[in-house]
Structure formats: structure tokens, C-alpha cells
Design an enzyme around this catalytic site. Sequence first.
Site, PDB file in Angstrom:
ATOM      1  N   PHE A 160       6.862   2.019  -4.089  1.00 27.33           N
ATOM      2  CA  PHE A 160       8.190   2.071  -3.797  1.00 27.33           C
ATOM      3  C   PHE A 160       8.666   3.612  -4.059  1.00 27.33           C
ATOM      4  CE2 PHE A 160       7.818  -2.492  -4.038  1.00 27.33           C
ATOM      5  CZ  PHE A 160       8.310  -3.012  -2.869  1.00 27.33           C
TER       6      PHE A 160
ATOM      7  N   HIS B 213      11.009  -9.279   0.600  1.00 20.79           N
ATOM      8  CA  HIS B 213      10.662  -8.024   0.434  1.00 20.79           C
ATOM      9  C   HIS B 213      11.975  -7.030   0.848  1.00 20.79           C
ATOM     10  CE1 HIS B 213       8.946  -3.922   1.327  1.00 20.79           C
ATOM     11  NE2 HIS B 213       7.972  -4.555   0.750  1.00 20.79           N
TER      12      HIS B 213
ATOM     13  N   ASP C  32       0.744  -1.147   0.001  1.00 19.74           N
ATOM     14  CA  ASP C  32       0.149   0.057  -0.081  1.00 19.74           C
ATOM     15  C   ASP C  32       0.894   1.213   0.279  1.00 19.74           C
ATOM     16  OD1 ASP C  32       0.796  -0.129   2.869  1.00 19.74           O
ATOM     17  OD2 ASP C  32      -1.143   0.489   3.659  1.00 19.74           O
TER      18      ASP C  32
END
Length: 223
Positions: free
Chosen positions: A79, A188, A66
Amino acid sequence: MQVKIESSWNEILKTEFNKPYFEQIVLHLKTEKSQGKIIYPPGSLIFNAFNSTPFDNLKVVILGQDPYHGLHQAHGLCFSVQKGVAPPPSLVNLFKELHDDIGIPIPHHGDLSHWAEQGVFLLNASLTVRAGEPMSHSRIGWAEFTDTVIRKISDLKEHVVFLLWGKFAQEKRFLIDESRHLVLKAAHPSPLSAHAGFLGCRHFSKTNEYLVRKGIDPVDWMV
């Protein structure tokens, strides 16, 4: 509802904008604004990923969770932050991997618009967030919308590279036809997990190697 979105996306998604779930998203956002809540990104940038990367030009998908929930950070590209805003830790690690993988100097800013303009679709699974409250809009209907977007890309295009970083992004793998596309998975880039498989994944060079094999122009990953 009239959504201002790039024409090739509008053609593919126009039926979604009239569905009850999407009308609920709009109502939810209007209600929160009327209550004085601050929502990121600004309304004009909610569909920035779509307007920056027309469907017809798309060749890579990077999926985020999000938007950033801090002041001035979110601008509709996952990002990415606008020039003048300090790159958050996940983006710093992304730049480290970019440097180690293909030698690109660490950038002085975190604006990834240059990627988007080349066909790198920087999609968050939720397109909005309340200020200071991560994942606060993850259950208002955005997942249904963005799952449809991923499915449409999978069904209507060929030879797209999907970069799925972290468990959340990898849970979207079932939406993608891997006989038509390349899916690359890694941890991640967050400081909590980057050393568990993101750093060293070489996804930037692997993406370009695949695109070139398929006769598609590689991405210039300079920022």
C-alpha cells in the site's frame, strides 16, 4: 542463494531460501531481467518489509496482493509509495478511513515507513511484479514463500493483529491461529469496494485497543 534480509527473519526463514521453489523464483526473475523486462520493486527493496520490521518487533500484519506496477511506486511495503509519488486510490481511501476513525489529518505523502518501523508488517503476497502487468508474478512461487511467512508469524508469536482487506487477503485466514491472534476483516480499500465495508471499519482504533489490552504499545498511525 544468499538473501539479504534482517537477522531475526533470516533465522526463521533461512531454510526456505534453499528450497527448490525459492530457487525457481530467483531463476524466473533473472530470466525476465535478461530478457529486458522491468521488475518492481528494485532488487534492493524486494525484502524491504522484512528489513523495516524485524520479526522480533512485529505486532500488526497488513496483507496486500502484489506490488504497485507503475514507475517509482513500489518500494517493498504494501500500500505504500515513496515520498514524491502520488498516493494511489486505495491508499487515499486508507487515509480517509484513518482520518474518520482516529482523526489523523490526511497525509501529504504515501510513505508508510513510519508504520513499518513500529512493527506494522506491510507484506505483499507476491514480492515482485512486471512493470505494467498486475499479478504477473503471482504464480512464480511467491505465494508459497509468503504463506510460510504468515504461518511462522502465527505459530511463533502471540497477540498479533492481522488486517485482512478484501477477498484475496481473507483467503489467507486459514494460515492464522485465531486463538492466539486477532483477525480483522473488511472490504478492500480500492475505489471499487471501499464503500462495501472498508470505510467505517475502524480497524486502526480496534487494532490499538487490542494491543493495549494485551499490554503491547499501540501504533502511532501518523504517516
